[in-house]
Design a protein around this motif. Structure first.
Motif, PDB file in Angstrom:
ATOM      1  N   SER A 197      30.551  37.859  56.126  1.00 16.98           N
ATOM      2  CA  SER A 197      31.577  38.921  56.392  1.00 16.98           C
ATOM      3  C   SER A 197      33.305  38.291  57.197  1.00 16.98           C
ATOM      4  O   SER A 197      33.784  38.292  56.000  1.00 16.98           O
ATOM      5  N   TYR A 217      36.357  39.400  41.416  1.00 16.43           N
ATOM      6  CA  TYR A 217      36.854  38.930  39.932  1.00 16.43           C
ATOM      7  C   TYR A 217      38.127  38.944  38.982  1.00 16.43           C
ATOM      8  O   TYR A 217      37.581  38.391  38.260  1.00 16.43           O
ATOM      9  N   TYR A 221      35.783  46.230  49.422  1.00 18.10           N
ATOM     10  CA  TYR A 221      35.573  46.561  48.381  1.00 18.10           C
ATOM     11  C   TYR A 221      36.644  45.517  47.308  1.00 18.10           C
ATOM     12  O   TYR A 221      36.797  45.004  46.204  1.00 18.10           O
ATOM     13  N   HIS A 238      28.844  39.104  47.023  1.00 18.46           N
ATOM     14  CA  HIS A 238      28.241  39.874  46.562  1.00 18.46           C
ATOM     15  C   HIS A 238      26.818  39.381  45.805  1.00 18.46           C
ATOM     16  O   HIS A 238      25.935  40.726  46.002  1.00 18.46           O
ATOM     17  N   LEU A 252      36.921  41.958  46.807  1.00 15.10           N
ATOM     18  CA  LEU A 252      36.152  41.669  45.660  1.00 15.10           C
ATOM     19  C   LEU A 252      36.979  42.069  44.056  1.00 15.10           C
ATOM     20  O   LEU A 252      36.258  41.022  43.377  1.00 15.10           O
ATOM     21  N   ARG A 253      37.097  42.650  44.292  1.00 17.97           N
ATOM     22  CA  ARG A 253      37.761  43.424  42.861  1.00 17.97           C
ATOM     23  C   ARG A 253      38.663  42.175  42.275  1.00 17.97           C
ATOM     24  O   ARG A 253      38.767  41.877  41.604  1.00 17.97           O
ATOM     25  N   ASP A 268      37.261  33.217  45.914  1.00 19.31           N
ATOM     26  CA  ASP A 268      37.760  33.897  45.424  1.00 19.31           C
ATOM     27  C   ASP A 268      36.544  33.801  45.016  1.00 19.31           C
ATOM     28  O   ASP A 268      35.075  35.042  45.264  1.00 19.31           O
ATOM     29  N   TYR A 315      33.572  34.886  47.363  1.00 17.92           N
ATOM     30  CA  TYR A 315      33.071  36.181  47.574  1.00 17.92           C
ATOM     31  C   TYR A 315      32.580  36.908  46.404  1.00 17.92           C
ATOM     32  O   TYR A 315      32.324  37.778  47.215  1.00 17.92           O
ATOM     33  N   LEU A 316      32.767  36.199  45.954  1.00 18.23           N
ATOM     34  CA  LEU A 316      31.793  36.238  44.797  1.00 18.23           C
ATOM     35  C   LEU A 316      30.268  35.860  45.542  1.00 18.23           C
ATOM     36  O   LEU A 316      29.195  36.430  44.809  1.00 18.23           O
ATOM     37  N   GLN A 349      25.522  48.101  48.710  1.00 18.36           N
ATOM     38  CA  GLN A 349      26.716  47.405  48.465  1.00 18.36           C
ATOM     39  C   GLN A 349      27.096  48.671  49.121  1.00 18.36           C
ATOM     40  O   GLN A 349      28.286  48.228  49.635  1.00 18.36           O
TER      41      GLN A 349
END
Length: 1118
Positions: A1053, A1106, A1099, A1079, A1102-1103, A1072, A1075-1076, A1090
């Motif tokens: 992280s 996505y 978070y 996750h 991550l959002r 990006d 980053y996924l 999580q």
């Protein structure tokens, strides 16, 4: 007194002894004719002077004369005298046996002449037969002795060694040497010996003039008389078959011809004076060219006759033309085939007729045997003729088959025969014999005692003895009858048998009936023994191959292996050295059965292949082409408008009619081919299914097992061939297509049970079980090996290079979009249905083998990763303490290599997870297994945990810890490494991977695809690799998994957040997508959550990742 001469006993003993001596002579000749078997003393170069000297001086070899010459020539014998004595003892005493046998024969023949015995085959059958057999046996022994080329050397060398060892010669040597010398020209000496016996021998042979001509009829005469037919006179079908000369009716023709030819050669004076002798002689000569001495030793009777009579003055060469004998015997065989077939069918339907018609069966067997043996003798030496095909019989298998079938019927219904003949003996023979005795004018005491015992023995028989299964033994009665024949055949006997022909008739018939009670096997041996075929291997094999080529004869091929069961009758207890015959016989039988099985197997697999092709045309993959073809035909069809000329329509109609006829011809040809295959299969299976088992020399032979063995071998080859694996081009058949083909083959194989009593299920299970192993029973590769090699080298190797992408959304691998043409579509080999088919093909053992290979590749990558960690250990230790300082990571090298190897591990583990497709099987077993797996907690003992996980993994369930991977990792430890060192390398490896993740953003293929559910360079498999590899490694080291994964999460992280700070840099192009990946690691891990991720990674990032990734994906609908 007559009974004091014991002529019957002496004839019986000497005939048996003579047969043993004859077989010993044949054995010695066979051994001495083979350079590999003959005594080494006869072939050694050092012994050549001795051999030449012995042959020159034989039989007078003086060891005390010229000492210098003797020492020079026999020095080899002197050096090896002990070895020579040991090696040549059996040969020497075999020749002594010949000499002693000759002495006893001389004595007995002189006694018979002195008693002025009369011989008539129709009256005193056994006495005459024994007398003529003794003469022929003695002649054959002398002829065989003269054919042993080394007889002088064997005898004299043994005597020399004996004299050198003991100081004196063997006492028997002078007479033995003289005997061997006398028989250098055997016919001359034999005729001199038999001169005094001419009257007895000629009289015995001439008694055949009422039997031999009647037996030596042609096929047309047999056909006119409806010989062997039970249907010729239906009213007499139940009447017993009997005649005045019952034993003569099935007396072998070869035996009679041997009596006639050899008898008149030995006593030839009657040929010039007696017309009956000439007629009998010419008829025997006309029958063929050869007669048998023993086994494959024959005499060319015409050549011997010409050569011998040329040496005599005043004799006309009594030789006749035999140019038509081949055609005559060919017609006889053709008649016998039909006659015996009819007889078999009737007796098989009504076995009760075996009782009254037993004589017919014996005659049929004897006639068939005569013709088979004639063909065998002459096939080896076909004379120069315009019709050589007369000496070839491609349909002999049918004759042999029905001969064997008659024998089987006789043995199977022996109780029927016993019951019938017991009543015949007790209620007819005994009464008729008693009446005959009562009507005799003279009956001396000794003869009266014998005949009274006959009547009392027969009268005491009851049906209850058969019903109670009692064993009968009438050998004593038959021997007493032979004694009575000897007593009553002397010139001065008070009771002369020739004056009482009714007594002879009744007793000869009674003797046959007693044999049907206690010696059926002996009668069958006498009438149908074909053991001579053992010594004509080329002829026997040629007959078999001719039968194989004729489809109509294939149902009778089992006769050839069955004939091998006769071969144990060709040995004798006086020649125990013939141990190799057993192997020879078994090799014959096995060769024939294997050939039949190979032909059957070939037909079965060809039918299966045709059925597989038809099933393949019905597979869903062909439906699009079929529908398209039908649709195009419909669109091209033109309907003529009203008033439009129909010329074009007529042309189209004619073309369509031609195509229809052409297709119909093709279909008809295919049907004819399949019909031919099924016909051939029916014939071959009928042959194999004739009997469940039979015995050859104490070995139980089961014919269908040979077919199963061939099917097992060839079906395995067919399955491997259907896989179509090409190692060079990495091409292979799809598992689902192979599975469909195997199912088509299996369903076709099950139709085999309609033809044959075989366990097809056992066969299929055995073959498919072998295919789950790396090698089959023959040591060949299996589909398990082929598919393991292909998936590792063809699929996973390209996936490791990112040419093929692991696609989680479709649960398969797919090809990377590429302008270059790919050899195969990965999804056609790796989707759920294909992997389920693969699991069904290779089974649990095959999956285990595949898993072991996957683990080997993983451990290879782990070994390389450990080396990289060791090379960067100092830097990694520093980074672990200061992972929030980017400058500490600049000294880290080969990060790309680490990520590449971890990706490869992830790809392999992802593929392994895909092949766990057994959940749908055994639901009643899967439920408890899942329950047991779910009960495992972190506090559970590690050994118990791994045991439960191993069970669950074998059942195809996913587990938090992969037991196979744990075992593979644990086995990697070397003797020099400590557990702490391994532990340090493991957690540093996680640090290495964590700090290397940002590098992935540089790779243009690291972008996430919504369609595939993963990254285009397969880095999404890193999630699987990190979770499973860390769990396995820390479990092997007995460390806390969750703790170290948290550490990994913090480091990863931190490094990824640092990547987010460099917005302007090009290395953050696929930030990006990376980053996924973080996750995914948390989402797939059973040890991370999580909540843990949110503590170290926002978070919102991550959002947004996505959203950005999915926004860039192009979605098409329809």
């Amino acid at each position: 007194m007559a009974y004091q001469q014991k002529l019957a006993e002496k004839l019986t003993v000497l005939n048996e002894r003579g047969r043993g001596v004859l077989i010993r002579m044949k054995h010695i000749k066979t051994v001495c004719s083979d350079p590999q078997l003959k005594p080494s003393f006869l072939t050694e170069k050092a012994m050549e002077p001795a051999v030449k000297y012995i042959n020159k001086k034989f039989p007078n070899i003086d060891l005390r004369g010229n000492i210098v010459s003797t020492h020079q020539n026999l020095s080899g014998v002197q050096k090896q005298k002990s070895e020579i004595l040991v090696a040549l003892t059996s040969y020497y005493y075999s020749f002594i046996d010949v000499m002693e046998f000759r002495d006893h024969v001389y004595e007995l023949l002189n006694t018979i002449d002195a008693c002025q015995c009369f011989f008539n085959i129709t009256v005193n059958f056994d006495f005459t037969k024994s007398y003529l057999d003794l003469i022929v046996t003695y002649t054959s022994v002398i002829m065989m002795l003269s054919r042993i080329d080394d007889r002088k050397v064997l005898t004299a060398m043994y005597n020399c060694a004996h004299e050198m060892s003991n100081g004196n010669s063997d006492p028997s040597y002078p007479r033995l040497g003289q005997m061997i010398l006398e028989y250098d020209h055997p016919w001359k000496k034999l005729t001199e010996e038999f001169g005094p016996h001419t009257k007895s021998v000629t009289g015995a042979v001439l008694s055949l003039h009422m039997v031999y001509p009647r037996r030596n009829l042609g096929a047309e005469q047999w056909r006119s008389a409806q010989l062997l037919s039970l249907l010729s006179v239906p009213a007499d079908m139940l009447s017993p078959a009997c005649c005045e000369t019952m034993p003569c009716e099935y007396l072998p023709m070869e035996v009679m011809e041997r009596w006639i030819i050899l008898g008149f050669l030995l006593c030839h004076s009657s040929l010039n004076t007696n017309q009956a002798s000439q007629d009998l002689w010419k008829m025997a000569l006309r029958s063929g060219l050869y007669i048998t001495l023993i086994r494959d030793e024959t005499i060319n009777i015409h050549k011997v006759t010409e050569d011998y009579f040329d040496t005599l003055k005043g004799y006309v060469p009594f030789c006749v033309s035999v140019c038509y004998s081949g055609a005559i015997h060919k017609e006889k065989r053709q008649f016998l085939r039909n006659a015996i077939k009819e007889l078999c069918k009737i007796l098989e339907d009504e076995p009760g007729l075996l009782g009254p018609k037993a004589l017919y069966v014996c005659m049929a067997l004897a006639f068939s045997r005569d013709e088979v043996l004639w063909l065998v003798r002459h096939s080896e030496n076909v004379p120069k003729t315009k019709t050589p095909e007369d000496y070839i019989d491609s349909q002999l298998a049918e004759l042999l088959f029905y001969t064997e079938k008659l024998k089987t019927l006789m043995c199977r219904h022996s109780r029927v025969l016993q019951r019938y003949h017991l009543q015949y003996l007790a209620q007819f023979d005994a009464l008729a014999l008693n009446d005959t005795i009562q009507n005799m004018n003279v009956c001396p005491e000794e003869e009266s005692v014998l005949m009274t015992s006959f009547v009392s023995t027969l009268s005491a028989l009851t049906v209850k003895q058969v019903e109670n299964g009692e064993e009968f033994d009438f050998r004593a009665l038959r021997l007493d009858w032979l004694r009575l024949q000897a007593y009553t055949s002397m010139a001065k006997a008070p009771l002369c048998l020739k004056d009482y022909p009714d007594l002879a008739k009744i007793m000869n018939m009674t003797e046959f009936h007693t044999k049907m009670m206690d010696d059926i096997d002996g009668v069958l041996r006498e009438t149908s023994d074909l053991s001579i075929l053992c010594f004509y291997p080329r002829v026997f094999e040629k007959m078999f191959s001719q039968g194989c080529e004729d489809v109509l004869m294939q149902r009778y091929l089992i006769a050839f292996p069955l004939v091998c069961s006769h071969f144990n009758q060709c040995t004798h207890q006086m020649c125990p050295e013939e141990v190799s015959i057993e192997e020879h016989i078994l090799r014959f039988c096995v060769t024939f059965l294997e050939e039949i099985a190979k032909q059957t197997c070939s037909i079965v697999l060809e039918i299966c292949a045709e059925q597989c092709n038809l099933d393949d045309q019905l597979l869903p993959k062909h439906c699009a082409h079929t529908i398209s073809t039908a649709r195009n035909k419909k669109q091209k069809k033109q309907v003529p408008k009203k008033g439009e000329p129909t010329d074009q329509c007529d042309k189209n109609r004619g073309k369509n009619h031609y195509n229809l006829c052409h297709n119909r011809n093709i279909n008809t040809s295919a049907r004819k081919h399949m019909d031919k295959l099924h016909l051939t299969l029916t014939e071959l299976c009928s042959s194999l299914n004739y009997c469940n088992h039979f015995t050859v020399w104490d070995h139980v032979i089961i014919p269908p097992e040979y077919l199963l063995s061939q099917l097992e071998i060839n079906l395995a080859k067919v399955i491997v061939r259907m896989a179509n694996y090409n190692k060079a081009t990495h091409e292979i058949t799809r598992p689902s297509d192979l599975l469909a083909g195997i199912k088509a083959y299996t369903s076709s194989l099950y139709t085999l049970s309609r033809y044959l009593s075989v366990d097809v299920t056992r066969l299929v299970k055995s073959v498919l079980l072998q295919q789950t192993q790396p090698l089959d029973s023959q040591g060949d590769q299996t589909i398990t090996t082929l598919y393991t090699s292909w998936y590792l080298e063809g699929l996973l190797r390209q996936a490791s290079s990112a040419l093929i992408i692991h696609c989680p959304t479709m649960h398969c691998f797919v090809n990377q979009p590429n302008e270059n043409e790919t050899r195969f579509k990965a999804e056609e080999y790796s989707d759920v249905s294909e992997l389920q088919a693969l699991a069904e093909l290779i089974g649990p053992y095959g999956l285990k083998f595949l898993t072991e290979n996957l683990m080997w590749h993983i451990t290879s990558q782990v070994s390389e990763l450990k080396k990289l960690v060791i090379d960067n250990m100092d830097v990694l230790v520093q980074i672990r303490s200061n992972f929030d300082k980017p400058e500490a990571m600049t000294n880290l090298q080969t990060s790309e290599n680490v990520l590449k190897r971890m990706t490869i591990i992830g790809v392999i583990l992802s593929f392994r997870a895909m092949i766990q497709t057994m959940q749908k099987h055994c639901p009643y077993l899967m439920g408890p297994t899942e329950c047991l797996r779910d009960m495992i907690s972190p506090e559970t003992d590690i050994k118990a945990t791994l045991s439960v996980f191993e069970l669950a993994s074998a059942a195809g369930l996913s587990c938090d810890i992969d037991p196979a991977l744990v075992t593979a990792i644990a086995n990697m430890r070397t003797d020099g490494s400590s557990l702490e060192e391994e532990y340090k390398l493991t957690y540093l490896l996680l640090i290495y991977v964590a700090v290397s993740l940002p590098i992935l953003a540089v790779d243009p293929n690291s972008y996430y695809s919504r369609e595939y559910g993963g990254h285009h360079n397969n880095i999404h498999c890193l999630a699987t690799a990190i979770n499973q590899l860390s769990a396995a490694m820390f479990t092997a080291q007995n460390k806390n998994i969750e703790q170290h994964l948290k550490e990994f999460l913090f480091v990863a992280s931190s490094t990824l957040l640092q990547l987010g700070q460099n917005v302007e840099r090009t290395d953050s192009k696929n930030r990006d997508s990376i980053y996924l990946l973080l996750h995914m690691i948390v989402e797939e891990s059973p040890f991370l959550s999580q909540d843990m991720l949110e503590k170290c990674f926002p978070y919102a990032l991550l959002r947004n990742a996505y959203r950005d990734v999915y926004k860039s994906s192009i979605i098409t609908l329809g």
